[in-house]
Design a protein around this motif. Structure first.
Motif, PDB file in Angstrom:
ATOM      1  N   ARG A   4      78.374  68.893  50.654  1.00  0.00           N
ATOM      2  CA  ARG A   4      79.103  67.976  51.545  1.00  0.00           C
ATOM      3  C   ARG A   4      79.128  66.556  51.014  1.00  0.00           C
ATOM      4  NH1 ARG A   4      76.365  69.091  56.000  1.00  0.00           N
ATOM      5  NH2 ARG A   4      75.124  67.217  55.854  1.00  0.00           N
ATOM      6  N   LEU A   5      77.998  66.121  50.435  1.00  0.00           N
ATOM      7  CA  LEU A   5      77.902  64.708  50.037  1.00  0.00           C
ATOM      8  C   LEU A   5      77.926  64.520  48.519  1.00  0.00           C
ATOM      9  CD1 LEU A   5      75.237  63.540  52.666  1.00  0.00           C
ATOM     10  CD2 LEU A   5      77.717  63.425  52.834  1.00  0.00           C
ATOM     11  N   ASN A   6      78.132  65.619  47.812  1.00  0.00           N
ATOM     12  CA  ASN A   6      78.202  65.565  46.346  1.00  0.00           C
ATOM     13  C   ASN A   6      76.956  64.912  45.731  1.00  0.00           C
ATOM     14  OD1 ASN A   6      79.360  66.019  43.862  1.00  0.00           O
ATOM     15  ND2 ASN A   6      80.439  64.047  43.826  1.00  0.00           N
ATOM     16  N   VAL A   7      75.800  65.353  46.224  1.00  0.00           N
ATOM     17  CA  VAL A   7      74.533  64.887  45.652  1.00  0.00           C
ATOM     18  C   VAL A   7      74.004  66.034  44.794  1.00  0.00           C
ATOM     19  CG1 VAL A   7      72.199  64.043  46.139  1.00  0.00           C
ATOM     20  CG2 VAL A   7      74.069  63.494  47.710  1.00  0.00           C
ATOM     21  N   GLU A   8      73.698  65.752  43.561  1.00  0.00           N
ATOM     22  CA  GLU A   8      73.326  66.814  42.630  1.00  0.00           C
ATOM     23  C   GLU A   8      72.117  67.614  43.133  1.00  0.00           C
ATOM     24  OE1 GLU A   8      72.270  67.567  37.938  1.00  0.00           O
ATOM     25  OE2 GLU A   8      72.619  65.518  38.638  1.00  0.00           O
ATOM     26  N   LYS A   9      72.257  68.936  43.080  1.00  0.00           N
ATOM     27  CA  LYS A   9      71.154  69.840  43.466  1.00  0.00           C
ATOM     28  C   LYS A   9      69.898  69.458  42.693  1.00  0.00           C
ATOM     29  CE  LYS A   9      70.092  74.760  42.968  1.00  0.00           C
ATOM     30  NZ  LYS A   9      70.608  76.042  42.479  1.00  0.00           N
ATOM     31  N   GLY A  10      68.786  69.305  43.409  1.00  0.00           N
ATOM     32  CA  GLY A  10      67.532  68.971  42.743  1.00  0.00           C
ATOM     33  C   GLY A  10      67.180  67.491  42.827  1.00  0.00           C
ATOM     34  N   THR A  11      68.108  66.663  43.349  1.00  0.00           N
ATOM     35  CA  THR A  11      67.823  65.226  43.480  1.00  0.00           C
ATOM     36  C   THR A  11      66.777  65.001  44.581  1.00  0.00           C
ATOM     37  OG1 THR A  11      70.129  64.782  42.956  1.00  0.00           O
ATOM     38  CG2 THR A  11      68.871  62.938  43.889  1.00  0.00           C
ATOM     39  N   GLN A  12      65.683  64.325  44.239  1.00  0.00           N
ATOM     40  CA  GLN A  12      64.654  63.993  45.243  1.00  0.00           C
ATOM     41  C   GLN A  12      65.253  62.974  46.219  1.00  0.00           C
ATOM     42  OE1 GLN A  12      61.275  65.162  45.423  1.00  0.00           O
ATOM     43  NE2 GLN A  12      61.309  64.089  47.382  1.00  0.00           N
ATOM     44  N   LEU A  13      65.201  63.233  47.507  1.00  0.00           N
ATOM     45  CA  LEU A  13      65.765  62.287  48.483  1.00  0.00           C
ATOM     46  C   LEU A  13      64.750  61.170  48.720  1.00  0.00           C
ATOM     47  CD1 LEU A  13      67.316  64.975  50.863  1.00  0.00           C
ATOM     48  CD2 LEU A  13      68.449  63.688  49.034  1.00  0.00           C
ATOM     49  N   SER A  14      65.243  59.962  49.013  1.00  0.00           N
ATOM     50  CA  SER A  14      64.320  58.821  49.094  1.00  0.00           C
ATOM     51  C   SER A  14      63.404  58.922  50.320  1.00  0.00           C
ATOM     52  CB  SER A  14      65.089  57.502  49.100  1.00  0.00           C
ATOM     53  OG  SER A  14      66.131  57.567  50.021  1.00  0.00           O
ATOM     54  N   PHE A  15      63.829  59.702  51.318  1.00  0.00           N
ATOM     55  CA  PHE A  15      62.950  60.008  52.458  1.00  0.00           C
ATOM     56  C   PHE A  15      63.419  61.340  53.043  1.00  0.00           C
ATOM     57  CE2 PHE A  15      66.480  57.570  54.119  1.00  0.00           C
ATOM     58  CZ  PHE A  15      66.801  58.203  55.314  1.00  0.00           C
ATOM     59  N   PRO A  16      62.559  62.032  53.807  1.00  0.00           N
ATOM     60  CA  PRO A  16      62.975  63.327  54.358  1.00  0.00           C
ATOM     61  C   PRO A  16      64.098  63.133  55.389  1.00  0.00           C
ATOM     62  CG  PRO A  16      60.590  63.039  54.492  1.00  0.00           C
ATOM     63  CD  PRO A  16      61.163  61.701  54.155  1.00  0.00           C
ATOM     64  N   ILE A  17      65.175  63.867  55.200  1.00  0.00           N
ATOM     65  CA  ILE A  17      66.355  63.741  56.059  1.00  0.00           C
ATOM     66  C   ILE A  17      66.313  64.825  57.133  1.00  0.00           C
ATOM     67  CG2 ILE A  17      68.903  63.892  56.084  1.00  0.00           C
ATOM     68  CD1 ILE A  17      68.061  61.631  54.340  1.00  0.00           C
ATOM     69  N   VAL A  18      66.494  64.439  58.394  1.00  0.00           N
ATOM     70  CA  VAL A  18      66.537  65.429  59.480  1.00  0.00           C
ATOM     71  C   VAL A  18      67.988  65.580  59.950  1.00  0.00           C
ATOM     72  CG1 VAL A  18      65.740  66.015  61.808  1.00  0.00           C
ATOM     73  CG2 VAL A  18      64.176  64.873  60.222  1.00  0.00           C
ATOM     74  N   GLU A  19      68.417  66.823  60.112  1.00  0.00           N
ATOM     75  CA  GLU A  19      69.790  67.110  60.567  1.00  0.00           C
ATOM     76  C   GLU A  19      69.747  68.074  61.747  1.00  0.00           C
ATOM     77  OE1 GLU A  19      71.606  68.981  57.193  1.00  0.00           O
ATOM     78  OE2 GLU A  19      71.881  67.086  56.119  1.00  0.00           O
ATOM     79  N   PHE A  20      70.707  67.902  62.660  1.00  0.00           N
ATOM     80  CA  PHE A  20      70.851  68.836  63.786  1.00  0.00           C
ATOM     81  C   PHE A  20      72.100  69.697  63.608  1.00  0.00           C
ATOM     82  CE2 PHE A  20      68.706  65.262  66.209  1.00  0.00           C
ATOM     83  CZ  PHE A  20      67.497  65.920  66.339  1.00  0.00           C
ATOM     84  N   TYR A  21      71.946  70.985  63.884  1.00  0.00           N
ATOM     85  CA  TYR A  21      73.081  71.912  63.945  1.00  0.00           C
ATOM     86  C   TYR A  21      73.037  72.575  65.318  1.00  0.00           C
ATOM     87  CZ  TYR A  21      73.356  71.311  58.905  1.00  0.00           C
ATOM     88  OH  TYR A  21      73.479  70.751  57.645  1.00  0.00           O
ATOM     89  N   LEU A  22      74.212  72.696  65.934  1.00  0.00           N
ATOM     90  CA  LEU A  22      74.280  73.355  67.242  1.00  0.00           C
ATOM     91  C   LEU A  22      74.174  74.862  67.034  1.00  0.00           C
ATOM     92  CD1 LEU A  22      74.855  73.112  70.306  1.00  0.00           C
ATOM     93  CD2 LEU A  22      77.285  73.337  69.750  1.00  0.00           C
ATOM     94  N   LYS A  23      73.239  75.488  67.784  1.00  0.00           N
ATOM     95  CA  LYS A  23      73.056  76.941  67.655  1.00  0.00           C
ATOM     96  C   LYS A  23      74.128  77.632  68.485  1.00  0.00           C
ATOM     97  CE  LYS A  23      69.134  79.603  68.456  1.00  0.00           C
ATOM     98  NZ  LYS A  23      69.007  80.623  67.441  1.00  0.00           N
TER      99      LYS A  23
END
Ligand code: TMP
Length: 237
Positions: A105-124
């Motif tokens: 979705r964001l075109n961030v290369e697989k394996g890139t360490q994120l600068s902080f843990p990202i939390v996302e919500f998905y509707l079940k």
């Protein structure tokens, strides 16, 4: 001895039964494996057993670290008892490293360490294919209030710390994972569902080899020996 009674729900990977105890449910882990929101479906002999064993080990570890959850006990190779909860209809994802849908979705290369843990919500919601939503959608849909949203984020970040430490001992990197939470009859929010290679991205510490369901999602080979490897390593920690 708790007795199994009627089938309450059949999901993609588990069956849920009532028991003769009001607040206890009986879960059976299935061999059915799905991807692409259920469009792809296969029976993989031994997967249910492996996920039950791995989830049970992980939940025991979390219990020892003070994390409250629904798991009561493993009662057979494929079954466990859990506490009855009112499930909060969110799939909550935490990402430490870019992979999967975030990379796409964001075109961030697989394996890139994120600068902080990202939390996302998905509707079940299967009918809507579990869409990505934000905090305001959670409020709008009255799934949780602001205090509960903040509590859910705090809980998943804490669980992330414990899981990183646990998998590190097994020489595995925790890339991302999905959790579900529910409310106990008397109110508190606790961790629910499962934590297994079906719901986590796990990479070998040295080789970055996939030790998770991506092996099935991306047709990288046989999933069973991969899940066996995760179990074997967790049994040594
Ligand atoms: P994603 O990159 O496909 O969004 O997945 C993020 C994490 O959530 C990954 O560890 C797999 C897990 N996950 C589930 O457990 N169930 C799901 O339905 C999806 C889409 C992801």
């Amino acid at each position: 001895m708790t007795k199994k009674s009627k089938l309450l729900y059949e999901g993609k990977a588990k069956k849920l039964y009532a028991t003769d105890e009001k607040n206890i449910l009986w879960v059976e882990y299935l061999n059915q494996t799905t991807a692409l929101n259920g469009l792809r479906k296969d029976l993989i002999q031994g997967k249910g057993e492996l996920n039950n064993q791995i989830t049970s080990l992980v939940f025991e570890y979390l219990r020892q670290r003070g994390i409250k959850h629904h798991f009561v006990e493993k009662i057979s190779k494929t079954e466990q008892l859990i506490q009855k909860l009112k499930i909060i209809p969110l799939e909550i994802v935490l990402r430490n490293v870019a992979a999967g849908s975030l990379s796409k979705r964001l075109n961030v290369e697989k394996g890139t360490q994120l600068s902080f843990p990202i939390v996302e919500f998905y509707l079940k919601k299967d009918l809507l294919k579990d869409p990505f939503i934000n905090d305001e959608h959670v409020l709008m849909l009255k799934i949780a209030n602001l205090e509960e949203i903040n509590l859910l984020k705090k809980k998943i970040r804490k669980i992330n710390e414990v899981l990183i430490e646990m998998f590190q001992k097994a020489k595995i990197k925790l890339i991302d994972f999905k959790l579900e939470f529910g409310k106990l009859p008397d109110g508190p929010i606790v961790l629910a569902d499962e934590i297994s290679p079906d719901t986590c991205r796990l990479w070998d510490e040295i080789t970055n080899e996939h030790l998770d369901k991506d092996v099935y999602r991306y047709n990288l080979g046989n999933l069973v020996p991969v899940y066996q490897e995760v179990l074997k390593r967790l049994l040594t920690i």
